[in-house]
Design an enzyme around this catalytic site. Structure first.
Site, PDB file in Angstrom:
ATOM      1  N   PRO A  90       0.806  -1.222   0.000  1.00 29.99           N
ATOM      2  CA  PRO A  90       0.000   0.000   0.000  1.00 29.99           C
ATOM      3  C   PRO A  90       0.839   1.272   0.000  1.00 29.99           C
ATOM      4  CG  PRO A  90      -0.961  -1.600   1.477  1.00 29.99           C
ATOM      5  CD  PRO A  90       0.359  -2.177   1.029  1.00 29.99           C
ATOM      6  N   CYS A  91       0.395   2.232  -0.837  1.00 31.45           N
ATOM      7  CA  CYS A  91       1.186   3.441  -1.042  1.00 31.45           C
ATOM      8  C   CYS A  91       0.657   4.638  -0.268  1.00 31.45           C
ATOM      9  CB  CYS A  91       1.206   3.783  -2.531  1.00 31.45           C
ATOM     10  SG  CYS A  91      -0.426   4.168  -3.211  1.00 31.45           S
ATOM     11  N   ASN A  92      -0.480   4.475   0.437  1.00 29.95           N
ATOM     12  CA  ASN A  92      -1.143   5.621   1.061  1.00 29.95           C
ATOM     13  C   ASN A  92      -0.201   6.507   1.860  1.00 29.95           C
ATOM     14  OD1 ASN A  92      -2.717   3.097   0.839  1.00 29.95           O
ATOM     15  ND2 ASN A  92      -4.477   4.393   1.316  1.00 29.95           N
ATOM     16  N   PHE A  94       3.018   6.807   1.548  1.00 27.74           N
ATOM     17  CA  PHE A  94       4.222   7.223   0.828  1.00 27.74           C
ATOM     18  C   PHE A  94       3.925   8.237  -0.270  1.00 27.74           C
ATOM     19  CE2 PHE A  94       5.306   2.748   2.102  1.00 27.74           C
ATOM     20  CZ  PHE A  94       6.214   3.103   3.092  1.00 27.74           C
TER      21      PHE A  94
END
Length: 380
Positions: A90-92, A94
């Site tokens: 998950p990139c939330n 970053f």
């Protein structure tokens, strides 16, 4: 060699569709490709999409709808051996659009479940994906820590910053992808190279108009419902020029948004028809749904899916907002396919055009050591 492939944070199947369609035959007639082994994904609608399109079986038992923090990765008897692991953690936390909490956020530490899976199963290769903002989160420390953790599991890493518009994707979507080859294999001379861009020149980029209109999308296509805008929004959109946004000076004063503070550039932003689209996202309130270059409306989910290079027969399951989220969070299959084919060619010993990886992302640069010292450093 058919790589039995597992996925964490599988999403609707962008990586899986790329893997499913990445195949080649070497000079000796040997077939190379990827085969689904198992996948984990948290969201129920997304799991249904994956089963429907990747496995063509809504009752498939190898896709586990479960929070990765509760998923029994150690259950070898159930999951079985694998040759490859794909995980777009998950990139939330970053993303530069968010607060960039990085490893301090709720989602940042989830990459460790990819690390745990590598330790448990020791696949021959892994492919990890995240947003470009990964390198700046926690003042750059997050990326370094992630690379060290992945290296410690026994892999030779090739991180690279990919601009997917340079790989035939009609979208300015920039991602860091890390390919890791198990050390004992890498020591035999199996070295992954970054595949050369297929459309390196901007004049060759596939445009938003080409992606959405060629061929035309049938009115009754799956996931093609239009948004019912209120009259004020339609009127405001009529004053926004192609490529413009909600802050365009051509919008009459009485129709402008009453917003204080930062003015995000993608609010009510129209596409520029002769360029790749801006990045397709999966969340955000009014004004973030992406807007047609000439028609006064938001894009449909099917149009967004085309920008993400999903074929029209890839049917996303769930409600309209759920589908929007799935599309925005996915990796574009066309971009990922170039990387996966390069992996197959690497193992098959087939030469291909390549470029040097992004220098600033390499372990020896980040750790300030020689390449031969990286393995020694990450063990400490």
């Amino acid at each position: 060699m058919i790589f039995k492939t597992a996925e964490l944070f599988a999403g609707p199947g962008g990586g899986a569709y790329a893997a499913k369609t990445s195949k080649l035959i070497d000079e000796s007639g040997k077939k190379w490709g990827f085969q689904h082994a198992w996948a984990n994904e948290f969201d129920p609608d997304t799991v249904e999409t994956y089963k429907e399109n990747i496995l063509n079986n809504p009752n498939a038992s190898t896709v586990y709808c479960e929070d990765v923090r509760k998923f029994d990765i150690k259950n070898h008897e159930l999951l079985g051996a694998i040759d490859a692991l794909i995980f777009g953690f998950p990139c939330n936390d970053f993303s530069v659009v968010g607060k960039q909490k990085g490893l301090s956020g709720d989602y940042g530490p989830l990459y460790t479940y990819g690390v745990k899976t590598l330790k448990e199963y020791k696949p021959k290769v892994f492919i990890a994906e995240n947003v470009g903002g990964l390198t700046s989160a926690n003042d750059g420390e997050a990326f370094i820590r992630i690379l060290k953790s992945l290296s410690k599991t026994g892999y030779t890493l090739t991180p690279n910053f990919y601009k997917f518009e340079e790989y035939g994707v009609p979208q300015a979507r920039h991602r860091i992808i890390i390919v890791g080859i198990r050390n004992d294999i890498a020591e035999k001379g199996i070295k992954f190279r970054v595949p050369a861009p297929t459309t390196p020149n901007p004049e060759d980029y596939i445009t938003a108009e080409q992606a959405i209109t060629v061929p035309p999308i049938p009115i009754d296509a799956f996931n093609n419902e239009q948004t019912n805008h209120n009259l004020r929004t339609v009127e405001m959109l009529s004053h926004i020029p192609e490529g413009g946004n909600a802050w365009s000076l051509s919008i009459p004063e009485d129709l402008r948004l009453n917003v204080k503070g930062a003015k995000l550039s993608n609010i009510y932003k129209r596409l520029a028809r002769n360029k790749p689209s801006y990045t397709v996202t999966g969340s955000g309130g009014g004004g973030t749904h992406m807007y047609h270059w000439s028609e006064n409306r938001a894009l449909t989910n099917r149009e967004r899916a085309r920008l993400q290079t999903f074929p029209d027969n890839f049917h996303f399951m769930g409600g309209k907002e759920s589908v929007r989220k799935q599309i925005g969070m996915a990796i574009p299959p066309r971009g990922m396919r170039h990387i996966l084919l390069a992996v197959l060619k690497t193992f098959a010993g087939i030469e291909y055009k390549y470029v040097e990886p992004t220098r600033r992302l390499q372990p020896e640069v980040l750790f300030n050591v020689s390449g031969s010292e990286v393995a020694t450093l990450v063990k400490s």
